[in-house]
Write a protein that holds these residues in place. Structure first.
Motif, short mmCIF file in Angstrom:
data_model
loop_
_atom_site.label_atom_id
_atom_site.label_comp_id
_atom_site.label_asym_id
_atom_site.label_seq_id
_atom_site.Cartn_x
_atom_site.Cartn_y
_atom_site.Cartn_z
N SER A 1 0.82 -1.22 0.00
CA SER A 1 0.00 0.00 0.00
C SER A 1 0.85 1.27 0.00
O SER A 1 0.37 2.34 -0.39
CB SER A 1 -0.94 0.01 1.21
N ASP A 2 2.11 1.17 0.42
CA ASP A 2 2.97 2.35 0.45
C ASP A 2 3.39 2.79 -0.95
O ASP A 2 3.62 3.98 -1.18
CB ASP A 2 4.25 2.06 1.27
N ILE A 3 3.50 1.83 -1.87
CA ILE A 3 4.09 2.19 -3.16
C ILE A 3 3.21 1.89 -4.36
O ILE A 3 3.54 2.26 -5.48
CB ILE A 3 5.44 1.47 -3.35
N MET A 4 2.08 1.23 -4.15
CA MET A 4 1.22 0.87 -5.28
C MET A 4 0.66 2.12 -5.95
O MET A 4 0.56 3.20 -5.35
CB MET A 4 0.08 -0.03 -4.81
N THR A 5 0.27 1.97 -7.20
CA THR A 5 -0.43 3.03 -7.93
C THR A 5 -1.90 2.94 -7.60
O THR A 5 -2.55 1.92 -7.84
CB THR A 5 -0.22 2.88 -9.45
N ARG A 6 -2.43 4.01 -7.00
CA ARG A 6 -3.84 4.01 -6.60
C ARG A 6 -4.73 4.47 -7.75
O ARG A 6 -4.27 5.09 -8.70
CB ARG A 6 -4.03 4.91 -5.39
N ASP A 7 -6.02 4.16 -7.65
CA ASP A 7 -7.01 4.52 -8.68
C ASP A 7 -6.53 4.10 -10.08
O ASP A 7 -6.40 4.93 -10.99
CB ASP A 7 -7.29 6.03 -8.66
N PRO A 8 -6.23 2.83 -10.26
CA PRO A 8 -5.70 2.38 -11.56
C PRO A 8 -6.75 2.46 -12.65
O PRO A 8 -7.96 2.41 -12.40
CB PRO A 8 -5.30 0.93 -11.29
N VAL A 9 -6.29 2.57 -13.87
CA VAL A 9 -7.17 2.52 -15.04
C VAL A 9 -7.72 1.11 -15.16
O VAL A 9 -6.98 0.13 -15.07
CB VAL A 9 -6.40 2.90 -16.32
N SER A 10 -9.02 0.97 -15.34
CA SER A 10 -9.64 -0.35 -15.48
C SER A 10 -10.64 -0.32 -16.62
O SER A 10 -11.03 0.75 -17.11
CB SER A 10 -10.33 -0.78 -14.18
N VAL A 11 -11.07 -1.50 -17.05
CA VAL A 11 -12.05 -1.62 -18.13
C VAL A 11 -13.10 -2.64 -17.73
O VAL A 11 -12.93 -3.38 -16.76
CB VAL A 11 -11.38 -2.03 -19.46
N ALA A 12 -14.19 -2.68 -18.50
CA ALA A 12 -15.25 -3.67 -18.29
C ALA A 12 -15.04 -4.85 -19.23
O ALA A 12 -14.32 -4.73 -20.23
CB ALA A 12 -16.62 -3.03 -18.53
N PRO A 13 -15.67 -5.99 -18.96
CA PRO A 13 -15.51 -7.15 -19.85
C PRO A 13 -15.91 -6.88 -21.29
O PRO A 13 -15.37 -7.50 -22.22
CB PRO A 13 -16.41 -8.21 -19.22
N THR B 1 -15.57 -4.01 -22.91
CA THR B 1 -14.84 -2.90 -23.52
C THR B 1 -14.12 -3.38 -24.78
O THR B 1 -13.38 -4.36 -24.73
CB THR B 1 -13.81 -2.32 -22.54
N PRO B 2 -14.31 -2.71 -25.92
CA PRO B 2 -13.63 -3.14 -27.15
C PRO B 2 -12.12 -3.02 -27.03
O PRO B 2 -11.60 -2.12 -26.34
CB PRO B 2 -14.18 -2.16 -28.21
N LEU B 3 -11.40 -3.92 -27.69
CA LEU B 3 -9.94 -3.89 -27.63
C LEU B 3 -9.38 -2.57 -28.17
O LEU B 3 -8.34 -2.11 -27.71
CB LEU B 3 -9.35 -5.06 -28.42
N LYS B 4 -10.06 -1.98 -29.14
CA LYS B 4 -9.59 -0.70 -29.69
C LYS B 4 -9.49 0.34 -28.58
O LYS B 4 -8.50 1.08 -28.49
CB LYS B 4 -10.55 -0.23 -30.78
N GLU B 5 -10.50 0.42 -27.71
CA GLU B 5 -10.48 1.38 -26.61
C GLU B 5 -9.39 1.03 -25.60
O GLU B 5 -8.75 1.93 -25.03
CB GLU B 5 -11.85 1.42 -25.92
N ILE B 6 -9.18 -0.25 -25.37
CA ILE B 6 -8.17 -0.67 -24.40
C ILE B 6 -6.77 -0.30 -24.87
O ILE B 6 -5.94 0.19 -24.11
CB ILE B 6 -8.28 -2.19 -24.14
N VAL B 7 -6.49 -0.53 -26.15
CA VAL B 7 -5.19 -0.16 -26.70
C VAL B 7 -4.97 1.34 -26.60
O VAL B 7 -3.88 1.82 -26.25
CB VAL B 7 -5.06 -0.63 -28.16
N GLU B 8 -6.00 2.12 -26.88
CA GLU B 8 -5.89 3.59 -26.76
C GLU B 8 -5.60 3.99 -25.32
O GLU B 8 -4.80 4.90 -25.07
CB GLU B 8 -7.17 4.24 -27.26
#
Length: 252
Positions: A91-103, A105-112
């Motif tokens: 918890s001291d060093i992790m990146t908080r509020d990470p970017v996430s996607v839904a199942p 979500t199109p791959l095109k949006e994920i790559v972007e």
């Protein structure tokens, strides 16, 4: 394709209160470069990656700055950096509020998203519940699966030509005038004028990708638009052959 089509469903994760040494062992043992951080309630609270571990006091890799710059940065930012370089819990060093996607979500949006945020993986959430992780390696596996599929070949030369023309109609780089395409016995013949040598390879690739094409013959002529120099096409090219460089001759 969507995230659920290629994501890794077996999630290797770590708790926020886990020791960093434990997280490192998990990454090394599973040959992965990042871990989702999931709390006791099963919610995603962060992501720990190799990048979070690059600058550490133990290895002497902390940032070294001139004293005047540290004064400008202020004690708050310096204190935060100290926690990241010397903290012993995830918890001291992790990146908080990470970017996430839904199942879905199109791959095109994920790559972007990956390109925009310069990240190599995204957690896949169904609501607040992690159901998978999608990394660049997963994208490569999805691509390999698509490339392994053998599409049905066209049944006639006219169908091959129509497939090529349909592909070219969707591309912005295609020269709109001066290029003619004919097909005989599965052999595509490219004729006409191009204004950029890169168009030659692009036209060849567009033809080679159409099922049923046996070979591509390149009779395109490159006219360099500034000088007007004409470069004749190679004699003949086929899929997999290396294009020869034509000989330039002055205009007229």
């Amino acid at each position: 394709m969507n995230a659920s089509d290629v994501m890794t469903r077996k999630i290797v994760s770590v708790r926020p209160d886990a020791a960093i040494a434990e997280a490192i062992r998990l990454m090394l043992d599973n040959r992965i470069s990042g871990l989702p951080v999931i709390d006791a309630a099963g919610r995603l609270v962060g992501v720990l990656t190799e990048g979070d571990l690059l600058r550490r006091g133990e290895t002497g890799t902390e940032r070294q700055r001139p004293r005047w710059l540290e004064i400008l940065m202020g004690p708050g930012r310096l204190a935060g950096e100290y926690v990241r370089t010397h903290g012993r819990k995830v918890s001291d060093i992790m990146t908080r509020d990470p970017v996430s996607v839904a199942p879905d979500t199109p791959l095109k949006e994920i790559v972007e998203l990956m390109e925009r945020h310069r990240i190599k993986r995204v957690p896949v959430l169904d609501g607040e519940v992690p159901v998978g992780i999608l990394s660049r390696a997963d994208l490569l596996r999805g691509l390999a699966g698509e490339l392994d599929q053998v599409p049905a070949g066209a049944t006639s030369d006219e169908e091959i030509r129509e497939h090529i023309l349909a592909e070219l109609a969707r591309a912005a780089w295609v020269p709109r005038d001066g290029v003619a395409i004919t097909v005989a016995n599965g052999v595509v013949d490219l004729n006409g004028v191009i204004l950029d040598e890169k168009e030659r390879d692009a036209l060849r690739v567009a033809a080679e990708n159409v099922p049923g094409v046996r070979a591509v013959q390149d009779h395109l002529v490159w006219v360099e638009p500034v000088s007007g120099t004409v470069i004749e096409a190679p004699r003949e090219t086929r899929p997999g052959d290396e294009l020869a460089t034509g000989q330039a001759r002055p205009p007229g």
